[in-house]
Design a protein around this motif. Structure first.
Motif, mmCIF file in Angstrom:
data_model
loop_
_atom_site.group_PDB
_atom_site.id
_atom_site.type_symbol
_atom_site.label_atom_id
_atom_site.label_comp_id
_atom_site.label_asym_id
_atom_site.label_seq_id
_atom_site.Cartn_x
_atom_site.Cartn_y
_atom_site.Cartn_z
ATOM 1 N N LEU A 69 20.263 28.383 15.569
ATOM 2 C CA LEU A 69 18.883 28.506 15.108
ATOM 3 C C LEU A 69 17.949 28.765 16.288
ATOM 4 C CD1 LEU A 69 17.041 28.335 12.633
ATOM 5 C CD2 LEU A 69 16.789 25.901 13.113
ATOM 6 N N LEU A 70 17.278 29.918 16.251
ATOM 7 C CA LEU A 70 16.303 30.297 17.260
ATOM 8 C C LEU A 70 14.996 30.627 16.551
ATOM 9 C CD1 LEU A 70 18.556 32.824 19.243
ATOM 10 C CD2 LEU A 70 18.134 30.442 19.833
ATOM 11 N N SER A 71 14.019 31.059 17.292
ATOM 12 C CA SER A 71 12.783 31.526 16.659
ATOM 13 C C SER A 71 13.109 32.745 15.812
ATOM 14 C CB SER A 71 11.738 31.908 17.711
ATOM 15 O OG SER A 71 11.293 30.766 18.383
ATOM 16 N N LYS A 109 28.529 37.812 20.587
ATOM 17 C CA LYS A 109 28.127 36.558 19.933
ATOM 18 C C LYS A 109 26.610 36.442 19.886
ATOM 19 C CE LYS A 109 32.235 33.940 21.294
ATOM 20 N NZ LYS A 109 32.724 32.856 22.169
ATOM 21 N N LEU A 110 25.948 36.822 20.990
ATOM 22 C CA LEU A 110 24.485 36.753 21.030
ATOM 23 C C LEU A 110 23.872 37.686 19.994
ATOM 24 C CD1 LEU A 110 21.804 35.829 22.242
ATOM 25 C CD2 LEU A 110 22.035 37.681 23.917
ATOM 26 N N LYS A 111 24.402 38.893 19.878
ATOM 27 C CA LYS A 111 23.880 39.838 18.878
ATOM 28 C C LYS A 111 24.018 39.274 17.469
ATOM 29 C CE LYS A 111 24.699 44.074 21.508
ATOM 30 N NZ LYS A 111 25.405 45.369 21.535
ATOM 31 N N ASP A 112 25.125 38.599 17.223
ATOM 32 C CA ASP A 112 25.340 37.977 15.914
ATOM 33 C C ASP A 112 24.326 36.859 15.667
ATOM 34 O OD1 ASP A 112 26.830 37.529 13.446
ATOM 35 O OD2 ASP A 112 27.540 35.684 14.415
ATOM 36 N N ILE A 113 24.108 36.019 16.676
ATOM 37 C CA ILE A 113 23.137 34.923 16.556
ATOM 38 C C ILE A 113 21.736 35.483 16.308
ATOM 39 C CG2 ILE A 113 21.971 33.075 17.855
ATOM 40 C CD1 ILE A 113 24.751 32.620 19.253
ATOM 41 N N LEU A 114 21.367 36.507 17.068
ATOM 42 C CA LEU A 114 20.041 37.109 16.906
ATOM 43 C C LEU A 114 19.904 37.777 15.535
ATOM 44 C CD1 LEU A 114 19.550 38.525 20.508
ATOM 45 C CD2 LEU A 114 18.265 36.646 19.452
ATOM 46 N N ALA A 115 20.962 38.397 15.046
ATOM 47 C CA ALA A 115 20.923 39.020 13.714
ATOM 48 C C ALA A 115 20.689 37.960 12.637
ATOM 49 C CB ALA A 115 22.217 39.783 13.442
ATOM 50 N N LYS A 116 21.314 36.793 12.791
ATOM 51 C CA LYS A 116 21.113 35.705 11.829
ATOM 52 C C LYS A 116 19.693 35.151 11.883
ATOM 53 C CE LYS A 116 25.938 34.414 11.622
ATOM 54 N NZ LYS A 116 26.981 33.483 12.039
ATOM 55 N N ASN A 117 19.010 35.424 13.000
ATOM 56 C CA ASN A 117 17.612 35.021 13.141
ATOM 57 C C ASN A 117 16.672 36.204 12.881
ATOM 58 O OD1 ASN A 117 17.336 32.066 14.229
ATOM 59 N ND2 ASN A 117 19.169 32.926 15.186
ATOM 60 N N MET A 118 17.188 37.204 12.173
ATOM 61 C CA MET A 118 16.426 38.348 11.675
ATOM 62 C C MET A 118 15.933 39.313 12.755
ATOM 63 S SD MET A 118 16.875 37.594 8.572
ATOM 64 C CE MET A 118 15.961 38.860 7.738
#
Length: 150
Positions: A69-71, A109-118
């Motif tokens: 969970l990020l901004s 992995k970072l791209k996936d995390i950022l994608a989940k944060n829209m």
């Protein structure tokens, strides 16, 4: 005040002798240790793999409780904050990883995390490319692997 120390020993007996010696130096000293498991050791936010050829491979370590969970990109924040978040996380990956294989894995992995944060892929890819260009990272023509030019 010492919080975290990374030490290498030739064998477990040397490590135990060291910790026993350190811990009897003062009643307030209480140093504990962790051994590598399956050639891996987590230290701070770094996963260190012992490759058994007198080298280590480092990558990003995230605890099992990490939610990703990020901004959220759709949140009402200035664009500069959103871009800075991407660049900060890429910088972290760039400096922690010591091989291009682990660097690439952590970027995915970072791209996936950022994608989940829209975060839109275009924005993420542009920010990553700008960061790498600033670091003067280019692709080696023969191997297609990144190459840093100083």
């Amino acid at each position: 005040y010492v919080d975290d120390i990374f030490c290498l020993f030739k064998n477990e007996e040397d490590a135990l002798d060291f910790f026993e010696y350190i811990n009897i130096q003062h009643p307030n000293i209480s140093i504990t240790y962790e051994k590598e498991i399956d050639g891996k050791l987590c230290f701070l936010d770094i996963l260190i793999r012992n490759t058994n050829i007198n080298q280590f491979q480092t990558s990003i370590y995230r605890k099992k409780t990490f939610t990703g969970l990020l901004s959220n990109y759709l949140r009402f924040l200035p664009s500069i904050y959103k871009l800075s978040l991407i660049k900060t996380l890429v910088n972290r990956i760039f400096h922690i990883n010591n091989t291009w294989t682990t660097f690439d894995t952590d970027l995915v992995k970072l791209k996936d995390i950022l994608a989940k944060n829209m975060f839109p892929p275009r924005v993420v890819n542009n920010a990553i490319n700008q960061y790498l260009e600033k670091k003067q990272v280019v692709t080696c023509p023969n191997t297609k692997r990144p190459l840093i030019i100083s």
